[in-house]
Design a protein around this motif. Structure first.
Motif, mmCIF file in Angstrom:
data_model
loop_
_atom_site.group_PDB
_atom_site.id
_atom_site.type_symbol
_atom_site.label_atom_id
_atom_site.label_comp_id
_atom_site.label_asym_id
_atom_site.label_seq_id
_atom_site.Cartn_x
_atom_site.Cartn_y
_atom_site.Cartn_z
ATOM 1 N N VAL A 84 -5.124 -10.860 -2.069
ATOM 2 C CA VAL A 84 -4.562 -11.216 -3.380
ATOM 3 C C VAL A 84 -4.146 -12.686 -3.408
ATOM 4 C CG1 VAL A 84 -3.815 -8.869 -3.907
ATOM 5 C CG2 VAL A 84 -2.213 -10.438 -2.815
ATOM 6 N N TRP B 165 -5.768 -11.939 -9.419
ATOM 7 C CA TRP B 165 -5.298 -10.889 -8.520
ATOM 8 C C TRP B 165 -4.572 -9.767 -9.245
ATOM 9 C CZ3 TRP B 165 0.000 -10.026 -7.664
ATOM 10 C CH2 TRP B 165 0.867 -10.991 -8.186
ATOM 11 N N ARG B 166 -3.863 -10.069 -10.308
ATOM 12 C CA ARG B 166 -3.175 -8.993 -11.039
ATOM 13 C C ARG B 166 -4.191 -8.033 -11.659
ATOM 14 N NH1 ARG B 166 -0.524 -13.673 -12.260
ATOM 15 N NH2 ARG B 166 1.660 -13.848 -11.577
ATOM 16 N N MET C 110 -5.471 -5.739 -8.968
ATOM 17 C CA MET C 110 -4.549 -4.639 -8.663
ATOM 18 C C MET C 110 -4.620 -3.555 -9.732
ATOM 19 S SD MET C 110 -1.212 -6.596 -7.019
ATOM 20 C CE MET C 110 -0.285 -5.072 -6.885
ATOM 21 N N ALA D 120 -7.760 -1.618 -9.204
ATOM 22 C CA ALA D 120 -7.610 -0.752 -8.038
ATOM 23 C C ALA D 120 -6.842 0.512 -8.399
ATOM 24 C CB ALA D 120 -6.919 -1.502 -6.908
ATOM 25 N N LEU E 14 -2.214 2.658 -3.397
ATOM 26 C CA LEU E 14 -2.709 1.301 -3.188
ATOM 27 C C LEU E 14 -1.769 0.600 -2.217
ATOM 28 C CD1 LEU E 14 -4.406 -1.261 -3.817
ATOM 29 C CD2 LEU E 14 -2.916 -1.625 -5.810
ATOM 30 N N VAL F 288 -1.027 -3.016 -0.250
ATOM 31 C CA VAL F 288 -1.331 -4.448 -0.290
ATOM 32 C C VAL F 288 -0.495 -5.160 0.765
ATOM 33 C CG1 VAL F 288 -1.387 -6.544 -1.684
ATOM 34 C CG2 VAL F 288 -1.792 -4.315 -2.772
ATOM 35 N N LEU G 138 4.579 -10.656 -6.099
ATOM 36 C CA LEU G 138 3.771 -9.507 -5.694
ATOM 37 C C LEU G 138 4.495 -8.193 -5.930
ATOM 38 C CD1 LEU G 138 1.347 -8.161 -4.294
ATOM 39 C CD2 LEU G 138 2.477 -8.603 -2.098
ATOM 40 N N SER H 200 4.820 -7.398 -9.648
ATOM 41 C CA SER H 200 3.537 -6.952 -10.195
ATOM 42 C C SER H 200 3.208 -5.545 -9.731
ATOM 43 C CB SER H 200 2.427 -7.914 -9.779
ATOM 44 O OG SER H 200 2.639 -9.192 -10.334
ATOM 45 N N ALA H 201 3.558 -5.214 -8.474
ATOM 46 C CA ALA H 201 3.318 -3.870 -7.969
ATOM 47 C C ALA H 201 4.110 -2.851 -8.769
ATOM 48 C CB ALA H 201 3.689 -3.799 -6.490
ATOM 49 N N GLN I 286 2.615 -1.735 -12.123
ATOM 50 C CA GLN I 286 1.343 -1.028 -12.141
ATOM 51 C C GLN I 286 1.479 0.438 -12.534
ATOM 52 O OE1 GLN I 286 -1.559 -2.586 -11.831
ATOM 53 N NE2 GLN I 286 -0.471 -4.507 -11.451
ATOM 54 N N SER J 265 6.539 2.539 -6.507
ATOM 55 C CA SER J 265 6.208 1.443 -5.604
ATOM 56 C C SER J 265 7.274 1.306 -4.521
ATOM 57 C CB SER J 265 6.058 0.126 -6.364
ATOM 58 O OG SER J 265 7.264 -0.250 -6.979
#
Length: 215
Positions: free
Chosen positions: A129, A135-136, A139, A142, A152, A154, A186, A189-190, A193, A197
């Protein structure tokens, strides 16, 4: 030329000689410290399908396939140079019957057309990433490729907040020379999703691992 094509050419140019002379794997083991903890946390079920996005030289796929002998593995990369190295590594490890590769853009990946796969139990991205401009989006794609209950994982560079400030500045500068940009958001952003997380900070913030479970 498209941004995707430009990125593919850049990756091929960067890694053409590194992968052929074994420089990539020989040097990365000293600072890609989150790879093995991430792989240890995958734990796919027997018969489960696992995808690596940005599989590089195939080092992680070989190690993961050896850790989880009852799972099946796929790997994609935008660099043909890296895929050539990964294919050689996989065949050399005698894993050609369990690990398949394809050249693909992770931001627009279709597992059905690439591998005839509907979805994955696990997807992992190891230190990619920080090299992928979109990269977003990668993700998000994915997460869309995960089966319900899938995860997922990372691993990448962190904010190095627990390390001396001079070290963090020097490391960031050195990474920039290699077209690598640590993603300070990161974990944010996770969390965006969807699903649940988990944040893991290793080596005083040098390495970050994000795990997102799809509901």
């Amino acid at each position: 030329m498209s941004a995707v094509s430009d990125h593919a050419l850049l990756m091929d140019r960067i890694y053409r000689w590194q992968r052929r002379f074994g420089i990539y794997d020989a040097t990365r083991k000293y600072y890609l410290l989150g790879r093995d903890p991430m792989l240890a946390g995958l734990r796919p079920k027997p018969g489960g399908a696992v995808l690596e996005i940005g599989c590089g030289t195939g080092r992680n796929l070989v190690k993961a396939a050896q850790l989880y002998p009852e799972a099946r593995f796929h790997g994609i990369d935008i660099s043909q140079e890296m895929l050539a190295a990964a294919e050689k590594a996989i065949e050399g490890a005698g894993l050609g019957d369990r690990v398949r590769l394809a050249r693909a853009d992770a931001a627009a990946f279709d597992p059905q057309s690439a591998f005839g796969q509907e979805g994955y139990e696990r997807i992992f991205i190891s230190y990619a990433v920080s090299m992928i401009p979109q990269w977003r989006q990668v993700m998000a794609e994915a997460m869309a490729c995960l089966a319900p209950g899938g995860e997922l994982h990372v691993a990448d560079f962190g904010d190095m907040a627990g390390l001396p400030r001079w070290f963090g500045r020097a490391m960031t500068r050195w990474l920039d020379w290699h077209h690598v940009t640590p993603r300070a958001d990161l974990f944010t952003s996770a969390a965006q999703q969807g699903g649940r997380s988990v944040e893991k900070r290793l080596h005083r913030g040098f390495s970050w691992i994000a795990v997102i479970r799809k509901d």
